[in-house]
Design an enzyme around this catalytic site. Structure first.
Site, PDB file in Angstrom:
ATOM      1  CB  CYS A 404      -4.047   4.550   9.322  1.00 14.43           C
ATOM      2  SG  CYS A 404      -4.741   5.721   8.133  1.00 14.43           S
ATOM      3  CE  LYS A 407      -2.205   5.021   4.086  1.00 10.01           C
ATOM      4  NZ  LYS A 407      -2.100   6.502   4.050  1.00 10.01           N
ATOM      5  CG  ASP A 434      -0.265  18.349  -0.339  1.00 11.84           C
ATOM      6  OD1 ASP A 434      -0.670  18.185   0.821  1.00 11.84           O
ATOM      7  OD2 ASP A 434       0.407  19.322  -0.716  1.00 11.84           O
ATOM      8  CG  ASP A 435      -2.658  16.224   3.708  1.00 13.17           C
ATOM      9  OD1 ASP A 435      -2.457  15.170   4.319  1.00 13.17           O
ATOM     10  OD2 ASP A 435      -2.028  17.275   3.928  1.00 13.17           O
ATOM     11  CG  ASP A 452      -8.433   8.730   3.927  1.00 13.42           C
ATOM     12  OD1 ASP A 452      -7.469   7.943   3.885  1.00 13.42           O
ATOM     13  OD2 ASP A 452      -8.317   9.959   3.983  1.00 13.42           O
ATOM     14  N   GLY A 525     -23.607   7.241  -1.780  1.00  9.87           N
ATOM     15  CA  GLY A 525     -22.447   6.381  -1.689  1.00  9.87           C
ATOM     16  C   GLY A 525     -22.686   5.043  -2.341  1.00  9.87           C
ATOM     17  CG  HIS A 526     -20.914   1.236  -4.284  1.00 10.27           C
ATOM     18  ND1 HIS A 526     -21.925   0.880  -5.155  1.00 10.27           N
ATOM     19  CD2 HIS A 526     -20.072   0.173  -4.237  1.00 10.27           C
ATOM     20  CE1 HIS A 526     -21.699  -0.347  -5.611  1.00 10.27           C
ATOM     21  NE2 HIS A 526     -20.576  -0.795  -5.070  1.00 10.27           N
TER      22      HIS A 526
END
Length: 722
Positions: A404, A407, A434-435, A452, A525-526
């Site tokens: 993080c 970010k 919000d989350d 994320d 997923g990718h």
């Protein structure tokens, strides 16, 4: 680090953090081989240096002075470090089995795991400790000294084995106990007629030193059993011992016998180029190896001398180059400490002793450790002579952090998202701010949705996957929802198809384990290749009632936090090579732990969030703004990861720190750590005081932790740290 233009094509795996491997890591960091991916497998984040162990036992060296920091070395070498025991090797499939993790594939491997002094004597496993592995013995010794000074253990010690190692440790332990203010009774037990491993002159000096220290010697003594307070001997009186140490000979690690490795008396048989007999892709070095081409006693000096040859031949095996032959010296200098700051030197049958010899030994040992501790600084990125306006200034700033810490700042994100219309769909309850987004389910109840991804901050894909999965789940847990489904989003560094397959298997297995334990399904997923490893997940969760948001906090609520802060500064220091390996390992271990139980205990919180990239202050202030309250945090009550405070006080900080400070101004005490960006951070819940106390008791009953760190009151949204 590898050049981004060179694809990874070969896996080199070093099993064990012995002296030879430590030196190889240093040389590798100075000149890494492009295209090779390096992995180290070792049970702990540090490895004790044998030369300083007697001095540590005697009290001359601290634990930090004794230990080789493998975490820092691996970071310097660009290697991933797996903190676990290797338990098997499949040379046909080229896989190494590791406790608590899937198999690790290799193209070239080297084994340097040392030996053990565990003895097959009745009661030894329950009541004694081997002098090797050194880290286990050193910890047991520290605990014993503490117990004797507190009066909970008698200062009686028995050392089984009257060789150089046993006598040296006996002298060291006797000295330390005397310095601690207790009267020791130390006995060396030797099966033969006299102490071994030295010539006549050295033996006389050693016996004299032991006599002056009050150390008793039992010869021609066969141990039959070890109890909690005695060592029983055949046809001799028992030896009283609250601590029994095994130092009689060198024993191979048991798992080697369960493999198809070529062995001589349990030790791995090697050839002159240090590869094992019949397999040029696997090497062995140090005490775990047998050298029939040049038989030598088990001594650290040979591992140190073998390191340059091993380093050359590992590179040769990875590149197809010519190999060198290892020619160990026939005679070597023995430096034996006498407990106090005096030592003896022996070579060619001649022996001299005195304080000067101890200073010489101390200088040699410290020089060895300095070589592994004082590593060259990380090279700064090359700044082009000509670049666009503003580029030079950015490149001169702190290197970009991982996790993080990479970010984009909160203010920029808020501005970019300000024009989103979250009311465009009637089932969207909440969106930006919000989350996770909250969506009404057609059949009743609610679904939360969050995504994320993390730029890698450690080299191990498995460790990064666990952290990224826990981090992504944090948004769902913070809203009191039950995790449902996860999709992965992966960027792999450019690598060959075999390494792609290996890496994807490790990532998928690790992710599935985390999500399965959380009750969610990983459904796909990718994946692409790019400049560096990036791992992300999109996660959904469900809740029958309205999910917990950051807007429901009430006046007089207290704030409860479930995890320490400081991961950002720890990872920044790790990246620049200034963090202690034990602290880094401890932080990473906590970051990988799921928080499903904590979320369940806090499911009735008035408001909740997870502390991540914008730091504790940023997330508290966001809750204040959403709930129309002000907050006061108690500085002394905020938990901090071990080592993070000292690093922060020394000026270490994440590349996102300043943006976080600007985004969440505070009053009162100025502490950068409350702005430190967290990865896989703790849950932060607003609860009534009594409910918070109940939650703390529930957490404690499950072996979990929580801290009440502050209060919320009516007032304009603000944050004060007191």
């Amino acid at each position: 680090m590898n050049s981004p233009d060179v694809p990874l094509t070969q896996d080199l795996v070093l099993v064990g953090g012995g002296h030879a491997h430590a030196l190889v890591l240093r040389k590798w960091g100075m000149n890494p081989l492009p295209g090779a991916r390096l992995t180290v497998i070792n049970p702990g984040p540090t490895a004790p240096y044998t030369g300083m162990l007697p001095g540590h036992v005697a009290g001359h060296y601290s634990r930090d002075t004794l230990e080789i920091d493998l975490v820092r070395l691996c970071r310097f070498a660009g290697a991933r470090l797996i903190l676990a025991h290797a338990t098997d090797i499949d040379r046909t499939a080229r896989l190494i089995t590791v406790e608590g993790q899937g198999p690790i594939a290799y193209d070239v491997a080297s084994i340097d795991i040392g030996i053990t002094a565990e003895m097959s004597i009745a009661g030894f496993a329950d009541h004694a400790v081997g002098a090797k592995p050194l880290d286990i013995y050193a910890q047991r010794w520290r605990d014993f000294v503490s117990a004797t000074t507190q009066g909970t253990a008698t200062p009686t010690v028995a050392v089984i084995g009257g060789g150089v190692a046993g006598c040296e440790l006996a002298l060291a332990m006797s000295h330390a106990l005397q310095q601690a203010g207790v009267k020791p009774a130390v006995t060396v037990i030797e099966a033969g007629p006299q102490i071994s491993g030295v010539g006549d002159t050295a033996r006389r000096k050693l016996l004299s030193a032991m006599s002056q220290a009050g150390i008793a010697l039992r010869t021609d003594a066969r141990v039959t059993q070890v109890t909690a307070s005695q060592v029983l001997l055949d046809r001799q009186e028992p030896v009283q011992a609250a601590l029994t140490v095994g130092a009689a000979g060198a024993f191979p690690h048991g798992w080697l016998a369960r493999t198809d490795l070529p062995l001589i008396d349990g030790f791995i048989e090697t050839t002159p180029d240090l590869s094992i007999k019949g397999d040029t892709s696997v090497f062995a070095v140090g005490d775990c190896a047998a050298m029939p081409f040049a038989p030598r006693p088990k001594a650290g000096v040979f591992a140190v001398r073998a390191a340059p040859v091993l380093h050359h031949n590992l590179r040769a095996a990875l590149t197809g180059g010519a190999r060198k032959i290892f020619k160990p010296q026939k005679n070597y200098l023995k430096l034996i400490s006498f407990g106090g700051k005096s030592a003896m030197a022996e070579k060619f049958g001649f022996a001299v002793s005195g304080p000067l010899l101890w200073r010489w030994k101390d200088r040699i040992d410290r020089a060895f450790m300095d070589k592994l501790d004082h590593l060259p600084p990380m090279k700064a990125a090359r700044i082009p002579e000509t670049s666009a306006l503003g580029a030079r200034e950015i490149m001169q700033e702190k290197p970009l952090c991982g996790g993080c810490g990479a970010k984009v700042g909160a203010a920029l994100l808020a501005d970019a998202l300000s024009n989103l219309d979250t009311r465009a769909h009637p089932q969207v309850v909440t969106g930006v701010g919000d989350d996770a987004a909250v969506v009404k389910m057609p059949g009743g109840g609610f679904q939360v949705l969050s995504t994320d991804h993390l730029r890698a901050m450690v080299h191990d894909p498995v460790q990064m996957t666990r952290i990224a999965a826990v981090h992504a789940l944090g948004d769902v847990w913070a809203m009191g929802a039950a995790p449902q489904v996860a999709l992965s989003s992966l960027i792999l560094p450019r690598m060959s198809p075999p390494l792609q397959a290996r890496t994807l298997r490790e990532i998928t297995d690790a992710a599935r384990a985390v999500f399965d334990a959380a009750g969610a399904s990983l459904v796909g997923g990718h994946t692409t290749m790019g400049a560096e490893l990036t791992i992300g997940f999109t996660v959904t969760g469900t809740r029958d009632t309205m999910p917990i948001t950051i807007a429901g906090a009430q006046p007089d609520d207290v704030l409860l936090l479930t995890r320490p802060i400081g991961s950002g500064v720890m990872m920044a220091a790790h990246m620049e090579g200034t963090a202690q390996g034990r602290d880094v390992a401890n932080t990473l271990a906590i970051m990988q732990q799921p928080q499903s139980q904590q979320a369940d205990i806090l499911r009735d919180a008035h408001a909740m969030t997870d502390v991540t990239g914008f730091g504790l202050a940023g997330h508290v202030l966001a809750m204040c703004k959403a709930s129309g309250l002000c907050a006061t945090l108690r500085h002394a009550d905020i938990p901090v990861y071990a080592g993070a405070r000292a690093l922060s006080d020394a000026g270490v900080g994440s590349s996102l720190l300043q943006a976080n400070r600007d985004n969440a101004p505070t009053a009162g005490i100025d502490d950068p750590l409350i702005h430190d960006p967290q990865t896989a951070g703790g849950l932060l819940a607003a609860l009534p005081p009594k409910a918070a106390e109940t939650a703390l008791r529930q957490l404690e009953s499950k072996g979990l932790q929580g801290w009440i760190i502050g209060t919320l009151q009516t007032g304009a949204p603000s944050l004060t740290l007191r």
